[in-house]
Scaffold this motif. Structure first.
Motif, PDB file in Angstrom:
ATOM      1  N   PRO A  22     -34.169  -1.909  13.444  1.00  0.00           N
ATOM      2  CA  PRO A  22     -35.335  -2.375  12.685  1.00  0.00           C
ATOM      3  C   PRO A  22     -35.449  -1.593  11.374  1.00  0.00           C
ATOM      4  O   PRO A  22     -35.079  -0.417  11.310  1.00  0.00           O
ATOM      5  CB  PRO A  22     -36.517  -2.044  13.615  1.00  0.00           C
ATOM      6  N   THR A  23     -35.936  -2.238  10.337  1.00  0.00           N
ATOM      7  CA  THR A  23     -36.116  -1.574   9.048  1.00  0.00           C
ATOM      8  C   THR A  23     -37.337  -0.677   9.140  1.00  0.00           C
ATOM      9  O   THR A  23     -38.447  -1.041   8.765  1.00  0.00           O
ATOM     10  CB  THR A  23     -36.251  -2.610   7.913  1.00  0.00           C
ATOM     11  N   ASP A  24     -37.092   0.495   9.688  1.00  0.00           N
ATOM     12  CA  ASP A  24     -38.122   1.494   9.919  1.00  0.00           C
ATOM     13  C   ASP A  24     -37.450   2.860   9.807  1.00  0.00           C
ATOM     14  O   ASP A  24     -36.402   3.074  10.419  1.00  0.00           O
ATOM     15  CB  ASP A  24     -38.699   1.310  11.325  1.00  0.00           C
ATOM     16  N   PRO A  25     -37.995   3.769   9.004  1.00  0.00           N
ATOM     17  CA  PRO A  25     -37.353   5.065   8.807  1.00  0.00           C
ATOM     18  C   PRO A  25     -37.082   5.822  10.105  1.00  0.00           C
ATOM     19  O   PRO A  25     -36.030   6.441  10.254  1.00  0.00           O
ATOM     20  CB  PRO A  25     -38.332   5.831   7.918  1.00  0.00           C
ATOM     21  N   ASP A  26     -38.017   5.769  11.060  1.00  0.00           N
ATOM     22  CA  ASP A  26     -37.793   6.454  12.330  1.00  0.00           C
ATOM     23  C   ASP A  26     -36.626   5.836  13.099  1.00  0.00           C
ATOM     24  O   ASP A  26     -35.792   6.547  13.651  1.00  0.00           O
ATOM     25  CB  ASP A  26     -39.052   6.439  13.198  1.00  0.00           C
ATOM     26  N   ALA A  27     -36.551   4.509  13.117  1.00  0.00           N
ATOM     27  CA  ALA A  27     -35.457   3.832  13.824  1.00  0.00           C
ATOM     28  C   ALA A  27     -34.112   4.143  13.172  1.00  0.00           C
ATOM     29  O   ALA A  27     -33.117   4.380  13.862  1.00  0.00           O
ATOM     30  CB  ALA A  27     -35.704   2.322  13.847  1.00  0.00           C
ATOM     31  N   ILE A  28     -34.083   4.167  11.850  1.00  0.00           N
ATOM     32  CA  ILE A  28     -32.841   4.469  11.130  1.00  0.00           C
ATOM     33  C   ILE A  28     -32.416   5.909  11.408  1.00  0.00           C
ATOM     34  O   ILE A  28     -31.254   6.171  11.746  1.00  0.00           O
ATOM     35  CB  ILE A  28     -33.016   4.219   9.616  1.00  0.00           C
ATOM     36  N   ALA A  29     -33.350   6.851  11.304  1.00  0.00           N
ATOM     37  CA  ALA A  29     -33.039   8.264  11.541  1.00  0.00           C
ATOM     38  C   ALA A  29     -32.573   8.494  12.973  1.00  0.00           C
ATOM     39  O   ALA A  29     -31.612   9.235  13.215  1.00  0.00           O
ATOM     40  CB  ALA A  29     -34.253   9.125  11.217  1.00  0.00           C
ATOM     41  N   GLU A  30     -33.224   7.855  13.932  1.00  0.00           N
ATOM     42  CA  GLU A  30     -32.832   8.000  15.344  1.00  0.00           C
ATOM     43  C   GLU A  30     -31.431   7.449  15.578  1.00  0.00           C
ATOM     44  O   GLU A  30     -30.625   8.061  16.282  1.00  0.00           O
ATOM     45  CB  GLU A  30     -33.828   7.281  16.249  1.00  0.00           C
ATOM     46  N   TRP A  31     -31.122   6.290  15.017  1.00  0.00           N
ATOM     47  CA  TRP A  31     -29.800   5.698  15.200  1.00  0.00           C
ATOM     48  C   TRP A  31     -28.734   6.612  14.610  1.00  0.00           C
ATOM     49  O   TRP A  31     -27.714   6.871  15.239  1.00  0.00           O
ATOM     50  CB  TRP A  31     -29.741   4.316  14.552  1.00  0.00           C
ATOM     51  N   LEU A  32     -28.977   7.090  13.405  1.00  0.00           N
ATOM     52  CA  LEU A  32     -28.006   7.981  12.760  1.00  0.00           C
ATOM     53  C   LEU A  32     -27.798   9.249  13.577  1.00  0.00           C
ATOM     54  O   LEU A  32     -26.668   9.707  13.740  1.00  0.00           O
ATOM     55  CB  LEU A  32     -28.450   8.311  11.340  1.00  0.00           C
ATOM     56  N   ALA A  33     -28.871   9.816  14.114  1.00  0.00           N
ATOM     57  CA  ALA A  33     -28.764  11.038  14.910  1.00  0.00           C
ATOM     58  C   ALA A  33     -27.954  10.793  16.181  1.00  0.00           C
ATOM     59  O   ALA A  33     -27.178  11.651  16.604  1.00  0.00           O
ATOM     60  CB  ALA A  33     -30.154  11.559  15.256  1.00  0.00           C
ATOM     61  N   GLY A  34     -28.089   9.622  16.760  1.00  0.00           N
ATOM     62  CA  GLY A  34     -27.405   9.327  18.013  1.00  0.00           C
ATOM     63  C   GLY A  34     -26.003   8.787  17.868  1.00  0.00           C
ATOM     64  O   GLY A  34     -25.162   8.967  18.756  1.00  0.00           O
ATOM     65  N   GLU A  35     -25.712   8.126  16.769  1.00  0.00           N
ATOM     66  CA  GLU A  35     -24.436   7.430  16.614  1.00  0.00           C
ATOM     67  C   GLU A  35     -23.498   8.026  15.576  1.00  0.00           C
ATOM     68  O   GLU A  35     -22.293   7.876  15.679  1.00  0.00           O
ATOM     69  CB  GLU A  35     -24.682   5.958  16.236  1.00  0.00           C
ATOM     70  N   ALA A  36     -24.043   8.669  14.553  1.00  0.00           N
ATOM     71  CA  ALA A  36     -23.231   9.024  13.396  1.00  0.00           C
ATOM     72  C   ALA A  36     -22.652  10.434  13.426  1.00  0.00           C
ATOM     73  O   ALA A  36     -21.721  10.724  12.704  1.00  0.00           O
ATOM     74  CB  ALA A  36     -24.053   8.839  12.120  1.00  0.00           C
ATOM     75  N   GLY A  37     -23.217  11.317  14.216  1.00  0.00           N
ATOM     76  CA  GLY A  37     -22.745  12.693  14.197  1.00  0.00           C
ATOM     77  C   GLY A  37     -23.211  13.399  12.939  1.00  0.00           C
ATOM     78  O   GLY A  37     -24.235  13.060  12.355  1.00  0.00           O
ATOM     79  N   GLU A  38     -22.440  14.387  12.500  1.00  0.00           N
ATOM     80  CA  GLU A  38     -22.811  15.144  11.306  1.00  0.00           C
ATOM     81  C   GLU A  38     -22.594  14.284  10.058  1.00  0.00           C
ATOM     82  O   GLU A  38     -21.528  13.709   9.860  1.00  0.00           O
ATOM     83  CB  GLU A  38     -21.967  16.410  11.200  1.00  0.00           C
ATOM     84  N   LEU A  39     -23.609  14.233   9.229  1.00  0.00           N
ATOM     85  CA  LEU A  39     -23.555  13.393   8.024  1.00  0.00           C
ATOM     86  C   LEU A  39     -23.457  14.253   6.779  1.00  0.00           C
ATOM     87  O   LEU A  39     -24.231  15.188   6.597  1.00  0.00           O
ATOM     88  CB  LEU A  39     -24.806  12.520   7.932  1.00  0.00           C
TER      89      LEU A  39
END
Length: 77
Positions: A22-39
């Protein structure tokens, strides 16, 4: 814009993972934290929600930069 598409790539352009949230900062941040690793850097395309998303994601400590989707990058000669 109900959803935001996310694609995580390595420096060489190799795709690591992609998804939609969803276009929501919390949802984006959570997804990145769980899926992307170190950015190292997050590139976000300009658009109607860019200022809001950039501000909110920056507040969450994400290394975000805004990219103009209309600009063409041309190789140097």
């Amino acid at each position: 814009m109900e959803q935001t598409a996310i694609c995580v790539v390595e420096e060489d352009g190799r795709k690591v993972v992609e998804g939609k949230v969803p276009t929501d900062p919390d949802a984006i941040a959570e997804w990145l934290a769980g899926e992307a690793g170190e950015l190292e850097r997050i590139g976000m395309e300009t658009g109607p929600l860019a200022v809001w998303l950039w501000n909110e994601l920056t507040k969450r400590g994400l290394p975000i930069v805004c990219l103009d989707a209309r600009t063409q990058v041309r190789p140097s000669r």
